[in-house]
Design a protein around this motif. Structure first.
Motif, short mmCIF file in Angstrom:
data_model
loop_
_atom_site.label_atom_id
_atom_site.label_comp_id
_atom_site.label_asym_id
_atom_site.label_seq_id
_atom_site.Cartn_x
_atom_site.Cartn_y
_atom_site.Cartn_z
N ALA A 311 1.34 -1.13 0.02
CA ALA A 311 0.04 -0.13 0.14
C ALA A 311 0.95 1.09 -0.03
N HIS A 312 1.47 0.94 0.83
CA HIS A 312 2.90 2.10 0.78
C HIS A 312 3.96 2.65 -0.48
N ALA A 313 3.95 1.33 -1.72
CA ALA A 313 4.61 0.82 -2.47
C ALA A 313 3.51 2.92 -3.70
N ALA A 330 -0.73 -0.87 -7.85
CA ALA A 330 -1.90 -1.54 -7.00
C ALA A 330 -2.02 -3.00 -7.02
N SER A 331 -1.44 -3.17 -8.38
CA SER A 331 -2.06 -4.96 -8.45
C SER A 331 -0.97 -6.16 -8.27
N ALA A 332 -0.19 -5.52 -7.73
CA ALA A 332 0.29 -6.54 -6.73
C ALA A 332 0.50 -6.09 -4.97
N ALA A 333 0.03 -5.14 -4.39
CA ALA A 333 -0.57 -4.97 -2.86
C ALA A 333 -1.62 -5.75 -3.30
N ASP A 334 -1.98 -6.62 -1.53
CA ASP A 334 -2.71 -6.86 -1.44
C ASP A 334 -3.60 -6.38 -0.05
N ALA A 335 -4.47 -5.48 -0.64
CA ALA A 335 -5.64 -5.07 0.88
C ALA A 335 -6.13 -5.74 1.78
N VAL A 336 -6.79 -7.18 1.44
CA VAL A 336 -7.29 -7.89 2.01
C VAL A 336 -6.45 -8.92 3.51
N THR A 337 -5.03 -8.03 3.12
CA THR A 337 -3.88 -8.40 4.24
C THR A 337 -3.61 -7.84 5.07
N ILE A 338 -3.94 -6.32 5.56
CA ILE A 338 -4.02 -4.66 6.32
C ILE A 338 -5.08 -5.52 7.12
#
Length: 416
Positions: A311-313, A330-338
């Motif tokens: 998310a920071h990236a 965004a495609s590499a980040a997984d918001a569900v894990t936050i």
């Protein structure tokens, strides 16, 4: 008033360009910097300010308002019928009670303060409630008045120097929780009282983690105040990093995490300046710190963790106005894990900014809708989300316009 004083843009009727110039000057921003943020040339800015170009269309007006951190669109346009809050959300119903608790300093001991163990448990539960609640301001707004008052009493009634230091650390944390409640609400002076008191209490505590956390919050407050305050944000941030660096070999996970969070904040500020290399260099340092933490670690105040680095990236790429890179990150980040609803919603908003930068307006609106479903209060108080919604509500595409208008009503930007 002296003849060289900055005029009040609201005292006399003024055209758009004059208001834009005054607000830009008050922010300490050059034409070149503003032009870069808008994707325009400095000469274009000069022509708008000089009245040689007419007021731009709404999408550009909203981008100007965002760049200048204009709290109400009417402050820029001069049209009071277009009074729409951007970077200042609505006043929460619990704001008066929280304000009263912050402003009251106990000088007498009418009742006994709770123990530090009791206060610690209440703060832990308050942070947990904030991260799990969709309407997090409702939750922490209900808890804050008693927490602040009891933490103030604990400092006042401390029996020894060590007890007082512990109590000061707890009071600093209570003020830090208050900052999350107060952010983007219509009481900037109250927010700054909280920021300064949190820093003073943290220093009195002599606790490196408390000092780092208060500095992290102060950095954000300075940066959110606009371009003219970026140097102040860096000053508190980098000085605290220098202080913490010597402690890292034997540091606890919490101290490692707050150090990583401060590295990211330095990168965030650099990105807002447009300093690409510096921004990513600090992000790399933050990631290296995150990798020293346990896989499931999550900092309760800053959300710093391995999970949040994606998310920071996205945030760094968005602030650098790199649309394609934002979408890639965004495609590499997984918001569900936050493991925090408001932090997941904030990440979705940053993703939406990236999609809009990349010309994917439909994806931006769909992502904002997911942010709203995750934590409505996060999007309701976020100026970037409000700007995207307003801009797309003027789209020539009927489906986009309808979706944006529906979001605008839900978020409270427009009346139903």
């Amino acid at each position: 008033m002296s003849s060289d004083a900055t005029p009040d843009p609201y005292a006399e009727p003024m055209v758009f360009g004059q208001r834009m110039q005054i607000l830009r000057t008050r922010r300490g921003m050059s034409r070149t910097v503003l032009a870069g943020l808008l994707g325009k040339s400095p000469s274009w800015v000069k022509q708008v300010e000089g009245g040689r170009l007419q007021m731009p269309k709404l999408p550009m007006v909203l981008r100007i308002a965002e760049a200048l951190r204009v709290r109400d669109l009417a402050d820029l346009t001069g049209d009071q019928s277009a009074s729409i809050g951007l970077f200042e959300g609505p006043g929460h119903a619990r704001l008066p009670q929280v304000r009263a608790a912050i402003d009251a300093f106990p000088l007498t001991t009418r009742r006994a303060a709770p123990s530090s163990v009791h206060l610690r448990e209440r703060l832990t539960r308050a942070w947990s409630a904030r991260h799990s609640a969709s309407h997090h301001r409702d939750v922490i707004g209900a808890l804050l008045p008693a927490l602040i008052q009891d933490a103030q009493l604990a400092v006042l009634q401390a029996d020894s120097a060590s007890d007082r230091r512990v109590a000061q650390g707890l009071l600093s944390e209570a003020y830090g929780l208050s900052q999350f409640f107060l952010a983007y609400q219509p009481d900037a002076s109250l927010l700054w009282r909280v920021v300064e008191r949190a820093m003073i209490s943290a220093q009195e505590s002599e606790d490196p983690h408390a000092i780092g956390t208060a500095a992290w919050l102060a950095t954000q407050a300075h940066r959110d105040s606009g371009h003219a305050h970026f140097d102040a944000a860096d000053a508190v941030n980098l000085e605290t990093l220098r202080y913490l660096e010597a402690l890292l070999p034997d540091a606890s996970d919490d101290v490692l995490a707050i150090t990583g969070a401060l590295h990211f904040e330095a990168g965030y500020t650099a990105a807002r300046r447009g300093e690409t290399g510096t921004a990513w260099r600090y992000w790399d340092r933050a990631r290296a710190m995150a990798e020293r933490l346990p896989t499931d670690y999550f900092h309760p105040v800053t959300s710093f963790s391995r999970a949040v680095m994606g998310a920071h990236a996205v945030t760094v790429a968005v602030e650098l106005h790199a649309g394609a890179e934002s979408v890639r990150q965004a495609s590499a980040a997984d918001a569900v894990t936050i493991p925090s609803r408001p932090r997941r919603a904030r990440h979705r908003i940053e993703e939406a900014r990236g999609y809009q930068l990349d010309g994917q307006a439909e994806a931006a609106l769909a992502t904002l809708d997911r942010a709203y479903r995750t934590a409505p209060e996060t999007i309701r108080y976020n100026g970037y989300a409000r700007r995207i919604i307003l801009e797309e509500a003027e789209s020539k595409n009927p489906a986009q316009r309808r979706r944006a208008s529906e979001l605008a009503v839900k978020v409270g930007v427009l009346a139903a």
